[in-house]
Scaffold this active site. Structure first.
Site, PDB file in Angstrom:
ATOM      1  N   LYS A  32       0.817  -1.223   0.000  1.00  0.00           N
ATOM      2  CA  LYS A  32       0.000   0.000   0.000  1.00  0.00           C
ATOM      3  C   LYS A  32       0.847   1.268   0.000  1.00  0.00           C
ATOM      4  O   LYS A  32       0.485   2.249  -0.671  1.00  0.00           O
ATOM      5  CB  LYS A  32      -0.961   0.007   1.172  1.00  0.00           C
ATOM      6  CG  LYS A  32      -0.311   0.068   2.549  1.00  0.00           C
ATOM      7  CD  LYS A  32      -1.354   0.076   3.644  1.00  0.00           C
ATOM      8  CE  LYS A  32      -0.710   0.121   5.016  1.00  0.00           C
ATOM      9  NZ  LYS A  32       0.100   1.324   5.225  1.00  0.00           N
ATOM     10  N   THR A  33       1.964   1.273   0.738  1.00  0.00           N
ATOM     11  CA  THR A  33       2.811   2.469   0.759  1.00  0.00           C
ATOM     12  C   THR A  33       3.423   2.708  -0.617  1.00  0.00           C
ATOM     13  O   THR A  33       3.566   3.858  -1.064  1.00  0.00           O
ATOM     14  CB  THR A  33       3.922   2.326   1.820  1.00  0.00           C
ATOM     15  OG1 THR A  33       3.325   2.055   3.087  1.00  0.00           O
ATOM     16  CG2 THR A  33       4.744   3.603   1.921  1.00  0.00           C
ATOM     17  N   ASP A 218      -3.619   7.362   4.372  1.00  0.00           N
ATOM     18  CA  ASP A 218      -3.165   6.003   4.651  1.00  0.00           C
ATOM     19  C   ASP A 218      -3.875   5.467   5.897  1.00  0.00           C
ATOM     20  O   ASP A 218      -4.324   6.230   6.754  1.00  0.00           O
ATOM     21  CB  ASP A 218      -1.646   6.027   4.873  1.00  0.00           C
ATOM     22  CG  ASP A 218      -1.045   4.641   4.928  1.00  0.00           C
ATOM     23  OD1 ASP A 218      -1.704   3.674   4.508  1.00  0.00           O
ATOM     24  OD2 ASP A 218       0.117   4.526   5.387  1.00  0.00           O
ATOM     25  N   GLU A 219      -3.976   4.142   6.022  1.00  0.00           N
ATOM     26  CA  GLU A 219      -4.552   3.476   7.198  1.00  0.00           C
ATOM     27  C   GLU A 219      -5.928   4.060   7.548  1.00  0.00           C
ATOM     28  O   GLU A 219      -6.221   4.346   8.708  1.00  0.00           O
ATOM     29  CB  GLU A 219      -3.605   3.602   8.408  1.00  0.00           C
ATOM     30  CG  GLU A 219      -2.217   3.035   8.192  1.00  0.00           C
ATOM     31  CD  GLU A 219      -2.161   1.515   8.222  1.00  0.00           C
ATOM     32  OE1 GLU A 219      -3.227   0.886   8.254  1.00  0.00           O
ATOM     33  OE2 GLU A 219      -1.051   0.969   8.209  1.00  0.00           O
ATOM     34  N   GLN A 249      -7.823  -5.120   9.287  1.00  0.00           N
ATOM     35  CA  GLN A 249      -6.773  -4.748  10.240  1.00  0.00           C
ATOM     36  C   GLN A 249      -7.199  -3.585  11.130  1.00  0.00           C
ATOM     37  O   GLN A 249      -6.358  -2.879  11.674  1.00  0.00           O
ATOM     38  CB  GLN A 249      -5.479  -4.404   9.500  1.00  0.00           C
ATOM     39  CG  GLN A 249      -4.886  -5.574   8.731  1.00  0.00           C
ATOM     40  CD  GLN A 249      -3.538  -5.246   8.117  1.00  0.00           C
ATOM     41  OE1 GLN A 249      -2.531  -5.131   8.799  1.00  0.00           O
ATOM     42  NE2 GLN A 249      -3.533  -5.078   6.806  1.00  0.00           N
ATOM     43  N   ARG A 609       1.869 -10.975  10.100  1.00  0.00           N
ATOM     44  CA  ARG A 609       3.197 -10.361  10.297  1.00  0.00           C
ATOM     45  C   ARG A 609       4.297 -11.326   9.870  1.00  0.00           C
ATOM     46  O   ARG A 609       5.443 -10.916   9.682  1.00  0.00           O
ATOM     47  CB  ARG A 609       3.439 -10.005  11.767  1.00  0.00           C
ATOM     48  CG  ARG A 609       2.519  -9.005  12.430  1.00  0.00           C
ATOM     49  CD  ARG A 609       2.330  -7.749  11.645  1.00  0.00           C
ATOM     50  NE  ARG A 609       1.150  -7.877  10.800  1.00  0.00           N
ATOM     51  CZ  ARG A 609       0.871  -7.064   9.777  1.00  0.00           C
ATOM     52  NH1 ARG A 609       1.689  -6.083   9.468  1.00  0.00           N
ATOM     53  NH2 ARG A 609      -0.223  -7.227   9.056  1.00  0.00           N
TER      54      ARG A 609
END
Length: 768
Positions: A32-33, A218-219, A249, A609
């Protein structure tokens, strides 16, 4: 820009679309980044958009710094000056230009949490309340929550209902007035005043709506009400909103995050296109399969399925220990075995996740004994936490009244009106008379510079210590700690505070009881002299607490809560304590369906993770918060199909020996030791008969099945099933092994302990 070489098809689709508002559901590890930064670069280099007409917002300074660095790499030095920042930094930058409308000047200062708390404490006393009766932290949290719900002090006064809210209603306006006089804002004011500025001043709102042609967030699943409102106010229907997030998430509802913000995005912003990033670049196929199977049990989500072009990798390992110490030993052994293997792993390749901070204690103690280097990420080590240090200081004073460090630590904990000025007077008296501080303290009557009322408070404190020493003569350390809590109101004060931090401290204090109980059991201290036992206990703890001043970059295993794990990745991940009431947490189970769904998302975050391998572990008996009880295996393990698991109990069992002759043989020594430690659940006679495969032989008199409707489809029993036996009552299946047309089951019953039975013969049925 040769974007086709840098991005997959879905990422490319998200970057190239500049005509719509976009909602990007970006699964874990899906890049995503990368999409955000390439989007910014594309808009500037290919679409000719003014760099200062782009606003990019994220949550943490670390994430903002990483985003800005990548933007600079793509577009050059202009990226250093662009609006790429956190929500709070953006609002501070905007307010520097516009805050005069609120009577502030542009040189306003920003109070951190501690500075804000000190000001609130002053306001509490200024309004005539006692700081012992009104918790500054509770007031601070209430004011913060109000601001994040866009409720100012005037509106709060009108809404105040219960007695505590009415107290806050008196403090809140005074606090805001004192902030204004100091030309200061607290952290929550940055967002609150920015939203209010845009709402109350149409000209300002229009100015920034026109400036920011593209707004990237973002997020987005972590946004709260005020953050979502800010984005809505910056939107005018012509500019484009581009948000990236993952509803799977969303794990921060406890701090105000609203998952509905991302779910309802397309309803709030017109002409929205939804794009899903499902290709994962982090984890193996088996890890993603397990994560997908787990999260699909949530109802409130946008359906997506992570996939990878990577290899299948290793299956998920699960392990069921007898207790949390055996669980920790298993983790330590696996780490040692893997490091000794062919894959050249280091300690830094391992992470251990747990639901609450208190769970780290068992892991830490085993790691110290096994000489495994570790570090706690995002939290203090168990014995370094304030509340634990306070308890140890009290115990040290009982053992050694001359301990000046412990005395000065807890003399005013909880607050009893013995402040720094009094300590200075005692120190000066001791120096003038050539005696120690402790001698002067215990002879307080001779110090005339200390007021009579304060001298009485010191006498009361000394009396508490004397009474606790006497109490210890005839009671255990555990009982003495509970007496300490009662006499000092230590836990009562934390309960009154009623913040997330104070409740966590109570959990840690209860976990401290577990430490004491285990010490007393292992040293038979109940029958020995309690004060001698206390000396031994403090010595043992001091050896634990003095270990490892570690370097942040050292080769160490990482320990952290699952909430702290978000945004990180490790080759190998252990998630421990997967038991009902621990994970999912008991508060979520009693809280409702939405709370359990968030716990499931938290487990999903933990699993995703991992790059290469995941271990999910649990305990049959878990000693935590001073309470020992049998724990059911977490529903989250049951929601992952058996074919994705390796059952480590078969290879590394605490119940069975490693040698196999035909069938597994029971390690009677281990079971007998277990029965010795827990006599209320097992007897010697019962432990001698655990190797029976059915209810025949020694128990043949009991095998009358008449009137008991046993399970017809007995081949469907599996590990973790709760069952009822006609004579032995309820139990849990620890092992299920296929044997021709039958199943060999190992079941631990509450009444008789471990039994090996055949599913076709035994009178058992599943508990619905």
């Amino acid at each position: 820009m040769e974007l086709e070489k840098e991005l997959n098809s879905q990422q490319l689709k998200a970057v190239l679309n500049s005509e719509n508002s976009l909602l990007i559901f970006a699964g874990a590890g899906s890049g995503k980044t990368r999409v955000l930064t390439y989007k910014i670069a594309y808009l500037i280099k290919e679409r000719g958009i003014d760099p200062f007409g782009i606003l990019a917002i994220t949550f943490t300074n670390k994430a903002a710094s990483e985003m800005k660095k990548r933007v600079i790499d793509l577009v050059g030095r202009v990226g250093e000056y662009m609006w790429v920042s956190t929500f709070h930094s953006f609002c501070a930058r905007l307010l520097r230009r516009e805050i005069s409308r609120f009577g502030y000047n542009e040189k306003f200062i920003i109070y951190d949490s501690d500075e804000s708390l000190k000001l609130i404490s002053r306001c509490i006393t200024d309004t005539g309340y006692d700081l012992k009766m009104v918790s500054p932290k509770s007031v601070q949290e209430t004011i913060s929550t109000s601001k994040n719900k866009l409720i100012d002090h005037e509106s709060f006064i009108k809404r105040a209902f219960d007695p505590f809210e009415k107290i806050v209603a008196r403090i809140f306006p005074l606090y805001q007035d004192e902030l204004h006089k100091a030309n200061a804002l607290d952290f929550d004011d940055l967002l609150f005043l920015t939203v209010r500025l845009l709402k109350d001043n149409p000209d300002v709102k229009e100015k920034y709506q026109n400036q920011f042609q593209y707004i990237l967030v973002d997020e987005f699943q972590d946004t709260n009400l005020v953050q979502n409102e800010l984005i809505l106010l910056l939107y005018n229907g012509s500019n484009k909103i581009f948000v990236v997030g993952d509803d799977d998430q969303s794990i921060y509802s406890w701090r105000g995050a609203e998952i509905s913000n991302i779910i309802n995005f397309d309803k709030n912003f017109s002409n929205t296109i939804v794009i899903k990033l499902e290709q994962n670049y982090r984890s193996t196929k088996f890890i993603l399969d397990a994560a997908n199977e787990l999260i699909k049990n949530n109802y409130s989500r946008s359906k997506k399925k992570l996939w990878t072009q990577s290899h299948a990798g290793e299956l998920i390992s699960k392990f069921r220990a007898q207790n949390e110490q055996e669980e920790a030993k298993f983790v330590a052994k696996k780490i040692r075995d893997i490091i000794a293997g062919k894959n050249k792993k280091s300690f830094k390749d391992f992470a251990i996740f747990y639901r609450t901070n208190a769970q780290s204690r068992a892991i830490e103690e085993v790691f110290i004994r096994e000489n495994i280097p570790y570090r706690i990420f995002g939290g203090l080590k168990f014995y370094d936490r304030k509340e634990i240090k306070d308890m140890l200081a009290y115990l040290k004073l009982m053992s050694n009244p001359k301990d000046i460090i412990s005395l000065t630590r807890v003399v005013n904990v909880p607050a009893r009106g013995i402040g720094n000025t009094t300590i200075s007077h005692i120190e000066k008296f001791s120096q003038n008379n050539g005696i120690t501080f402790c001698e002067a303290f215990y002879d307080i009557e001779k110090i005339n510079t200390v007021s009579p009322s304060t001298r009485q408070k010191i006498r009361d404190f000394i009396s508490i210590l004397d009474n606790l020493r006497d109490y210890l003569d005839n009671h255990t350390i555990e009982e003495t700690i509970e007496e300490l809590w009662e006499k000092t109101s230590y836990i009562k004060e934390l309960a009154i505070e009623n913040t997330i931090e104070s409740l966590n401290r109570i959990d840690n204090l209860k976990e401290f009881l577990t430490v004491i109980k285990e010490f007393e059991e292992s040293h038979n201290s109940i029958e020995e002299n309690a004060k001698l036992s206390l000396h031994d206990f403090l010595q043992e703890i001091s050896l634990v607490s003095e270990v490892d001043n570690y370097d942040e970059d050292a080769d160490t295993v990482t320990l952290m809560t699952l909430h702290n794990a978000k945004g990180l990745e490790f080759p190998i991940v252990f998630i421990v304590g997967l038991e009902e009431g621990i994970f999912p947490h008991v508060r979520s189970i009693t809280g409702g369906y939405d709370d359990v769904e968030e716990e499931r998302r938290l487990c999903y975050v933990g699993i995703t993770r991992a790059k290469e391998k995941v271990f999910l572990t649990s305990s049959i008996l878990h000693y935590i918060y001073g309470d020992q009880r049998e724990r059911l295996i977490s529903r989250f393990i049951g929601e992952i199909p058996d074919e994705l698991f390796i059952d480590e109990n078969k290879a590394t069992s605490l119940l069975y020996s490693s040698e196999e002759t035909g069938n597994y043989t029971v390690n009677k020594k281990s079971v007998f030791q277990f029965s010795k430690n827990h006599p209320e659940r097992y007897s010697k006679q019962e432990s001698r008969s655990v190797d029976m495969f059915s209810t025949k032989s020694k128990d043949s008199k009991k095998s009358d099945n008449s009137g008991f409707k046993k399970e017809k489809d007995f081949l469907n029993f599996k590990v973790g099933d709760l069952v009822e036996h006609k004579l032995w009552g309820n139990g849990e299946i620890l092992r299920a092994k296929k044997s021709v047309d039958d199943l060999e089951l190992d079941v631990v019953f509450k009444s008789v302990g471990l039994k090996k039975i055949l599913a076709s013969v035994a009178p058992i049925k599943k508990i619905q």
